[in-house]
Design a protein around this motif. Structure first.
Motif, short mmCIF file in Angstrom:
data_model
loop_
_atom_site.label_atom_id
_atom_site.label_comp_id
_atom_site.label_asym_id
_atom_site.label_seq_id
_atom_site.Cartn_x
_atom_site.Cartn_y
_atom_site.Cartn_z
N SER A 71 -20.64 6.72 1.70
CA SER A 71 -21.04 7.34 0.43
C SER A 71 -19.93 7.29 -0.60
N ASN A 72 -18.67 7.40 -0.15
CA ASN A 72 -17.54 7.30 -1.07
C ASN A 72 -17.40 5.88 -1.61
N TYR A 73 -17.42 4.92 -0.71
CA TYR A 73 -17.22 3.53 -1.13
C TYR A 73 -18.37 3.05 -2.01
N LEU A 74 -19.57 3.50 -1.70
CA LEU A 74 -20.71 3.14 -2.55
C LEU A 74 -20.54 3.69 -3.96
N ALA A 75 -19.93 4.86 -4.07
CA ALA A 75 -19.67 5.43 -5.40
C ALA A 75 -18.69 4.57 -6.19
N TYR A 76 -17.68 4.00 -5.51
CA TYR A 76 -16.76 3.09 -6.20
C TYR A 76 -17.55 1.89 -6.75
N LEU A 77 -18.37 1.31 -5.87
CA LEU A 77 -19.11 0.10 -6.25
C LEU A 77 -20.13 0.37 -7.35
N HIS A 78 -20.70 1.55 -7.32
CA HIS A 78 -21.79 1.88 -8.25
C HIS A 78 -21.30 2.35 -9.61
N HIS A 79 -20.04 2.74 -9.70
CA HIS A 79 -19.54 3.31 -10.95
C HIS A 79 -19.62 2.29 -12.09
N PRO A 80 -20.10 2.70 -13.27
CA PRO A 80 -20.26 1.75 -14.38
C PRO A 80 -18.96 1.11 -14.86
N LYS A 81 -17.83 1.76 -14.63
CA LYS A 81 -16.54 1.19 -15.06
C LYS A 81 -15.99 0.18 -14.05
N LYS A 82 -16.65 0.05 -12.90
CA LYS A 82 -16.27 -0.93 -11.87
C LYS A 82 -14.78 -0.90 -11.56
N PRO A 83 -14.28 0.22 -11.05
CA PRO A 83 -12.85 0.27 -10.72
C PRO A 83 -12.48 -0.75 -9.65
N ILE A 84 -11.25 -1.20 -9.70
CA ILE A 84 -10.73 -2.15 -8.72
C ILE A 84 -10.38 -1.38 -7.45
N ILE A 85 -10.86 -1.87 -6.32
CA ILE A 85 -10.66 -1.17 -5.04
C ILE A 85 -9.59 -1.88 -4.22
N LYS A 86 -8.58 -1.12 -3.81
CA LYS A 86 -7.55 -1.64 -2.92
C LYS A 86 -7.60 -0.83 -1.62
N VAL A 87 -7.49 -1.53 -0.49
CA VAL A 87 -7.63 -0.88 0.81
C VAL A 87 -6.30 -0.91 1.55
N ILE A 88 -5.88 0.23 2.06
CA ILE A 88 -4.64 0.32 2.82
C ILE A 88 -4.83 -0.42 4.15
N PRO A 89 -3.98 -1.41 4.45
CA PRO A 89 -4.10 -2.08 5.76
C PRO A 89 -3.64 -1.16 6.88
N ASN A 90 -4.08 -1.46 8.09
CA ASN A 90 -3.69 -0.67 9.26
C ASN A 90 -2.56 -1.36 10.02
N ASN A 91 -1.73 -0.54 10.66
CA ASN A 91 -0.75 -1.06 11.60
C ASN A 91 -1.47 -1.49 12.88
N GLU A 92 -0.73 -2.10 13.78
CA GLU A 92 -1.32 -2.55 15.04
C GLU A 92 -1.88 -1.38 15.84
N ASN A 93 -1.29 -0.19 15.68
CA ASN A 93 -1.77 0.97 16.44
C ASN A 93 -3.01 1.60 15.81
N GLY A 94 -3.45 1.10 14.67
CA GLY A 94 -4.65 1.62 14.03
C GLY A 94 -4.40 2.61 12.92
N ASP A 95 -3.17 3.05 12.74
CA ASP A 95 -2.85 3.98 11.66
C ASP A 95 -2.64 3.25 10.35
N GLU A 96 -2.76 3.99 9.25
CA GLU A 96 -2.51 3.41 7.93
C GLU A 96 -1.06 2.95 7.80
N ASP A 97 -0.86 1.77 7.27
CA ASP A 97 0.47 1.21 7.07
C ASP A 97 1.02 1.80 5.76
#
Length: 392
Positions: free
Chosen positions: A114-140
């Protein structure tokens, strides 16, 4: 840590545990009897004297909901808005930001649909950047810092996703956001009531949460926290006569506290149920709850790990009460219904719930078992015995 006597009391105060083994707490927990009875008693009185009349009669009690919720997360009551669910809370904050063309959002990989869909649906079309994960699965976090630019408007983090027990490092992310001077919105839908949330330690500017999950409040309840210093910077996407005052033919004034994100109508019985649930969790102690959840979750994961036909899918150093796994040769919905027939409640997730995380893991679906502090070691053992039968 809770004693055996404490657990026995919690279960005695939760009639539902006599009927089912409930491991669907990330969907909707079993409410305590006092929450159930509070809602029912209010509705009975509402039906007797009238909806507006009971609201006036019990105005102080209803208003104290804001104090109870604020106390739970170490906030101020004026920083709390009561809404119908976590998505409504999250959207109220997200849509209130002054978005411009080219603005950027940084989110984490397990972000909720629901959050990500809100980014995509917003009329201003914000640029989305995603935090990569470390090998252990945590945010880098080193990679996270490098994602910031002059156009970064918001960091939006899902604290614990719907598809695993992964716990994002919310406090460390908060420190980085503060150093960058960027708004920080935390989706705590799965952690409020399970994990000891402190908005001052996390340093988030906004936080969204639901009542029905680990907080054990009624369905149809949720809340939004907005830091006092941030409130003037956010303009509600919609207003009504509760969130604003009509001062002239062409003028109006929006209220200054977080209630500017509410609307006039609401379920007052459920609101009072939310208050009672927040008080119940606070009195039990969030640190105690978190320790108990981790004990049961560890027992369940350790048991599943020994079974060759089961594959655990949680990733990360610190894991909570949501245990995700797959079963060889059996679809996730079939596992859910098989267990449901045996008096065990759980749920399942598919790719659309957390598209980025599921596809990165190469998964189409997962089974989701979610423990809470009122569950017992015996229930975990019965669950493991049932799961073991699937491999025979």
């Amino acid at each position: 840590m809770f004693s055996d006597k404490d657990i026995a009391r919690f279960r005695a105060e939760t009639d539902g545990v006599q009927k089912v083994i409930h491991f669907n707490n990330a969907g909707a927990s079993l409410p305590s009897n006092i929450v159930r009875d509070t809602v029912i008693d209010f509705l009975k009185e509402e039906a007797t004297i009238g909806g507006y009349e009971i609201q006036m009669k019990r105005a102080d009690e209803l208003d104290s909901t804001y104090d109870s919720v604020a106390r739970l997360i170490n906030a101020q009551s004026k920083e709390i808005a009561i809404v119908e669910n976590a998505t409504a809370a999250w959207n109220a904050a997200f849509q209130a930001i002054d978005w411009q063309e080219g603005d950027e959002i940084i989110c984490n990989r397990p972000d909720y649909a629901s959050n990500y869909l809100a980014y995509l649906h917003h009329p201003k079309k914000p640029i989305i950047k995603v935090i990569p994960n470390n090998e252990n699965g945590d945010e880098d976090l080193e990679a996270f810092e490098k994602l910031f630019s002059a156009k970064t408007k918001l960091v939006s983090i899902t604290h614990m996703p719907t598809n695993s027990g992964h716990l994002a490092p919310a406090e460390q992310i908060g420190e980085i956001c503060k150093s960058k001077g960027v708004l920080y919105l935390l989706d705590a839908c799965q952690t409020v009531g399970q994990y000891p949330i402190d908005v001052e330690k996390i340093q988030c500017d906004m936080l969204s949460a639901t009542g029905r999950k680990y907080l054990r409040a009624p369905r149809g309840t949720g809340f939004l926290y907005v830091r006092e210093s941030v409130l003037p910077k956010l303009t509600p996407y919609t207003v009504d006569l509760h969130s604003a005052t009509w001062t002239g033919e062409q003028t109006y004034e929006i209220r200054e506290d977080a209630r500017k994100f509410e609307n006039w109508e609401g379920n007052r019985a459920n609101q009072l149920g939310l208050k009672v649930a927040a008080d119940y969790a606070y009195e039990a102690g969030l640190e105690n709850i978190w320790q108990r959840v981790q004990v049961l979750a560890t027992q369940l994961r350790d048991g599943l790990r020994k079974m060759e036909h089961i594959h655990l899918q949680d990733q990360g150093i610190e894991l909570g009460g949501i245990i995700s796994f797959t079963v060889d040769g059996m679809a996730a919905p079939d596992v859910m219904f098989w267990l449901l027939d045996r008096g065990i409640n759980l749920s399942w997730n598919g790719v659309p719930n957390t598209y980025l995380d599921m596809t990165a893991k190469g998964l189409k679906e997962i089974v989701r078992a979610c423990v809470h502090y009122y569950n017992t070691e015996e229930e975990v053992s019965l669950f493991l015995k049932a799961i073991e039968e699937l491999g025979s």
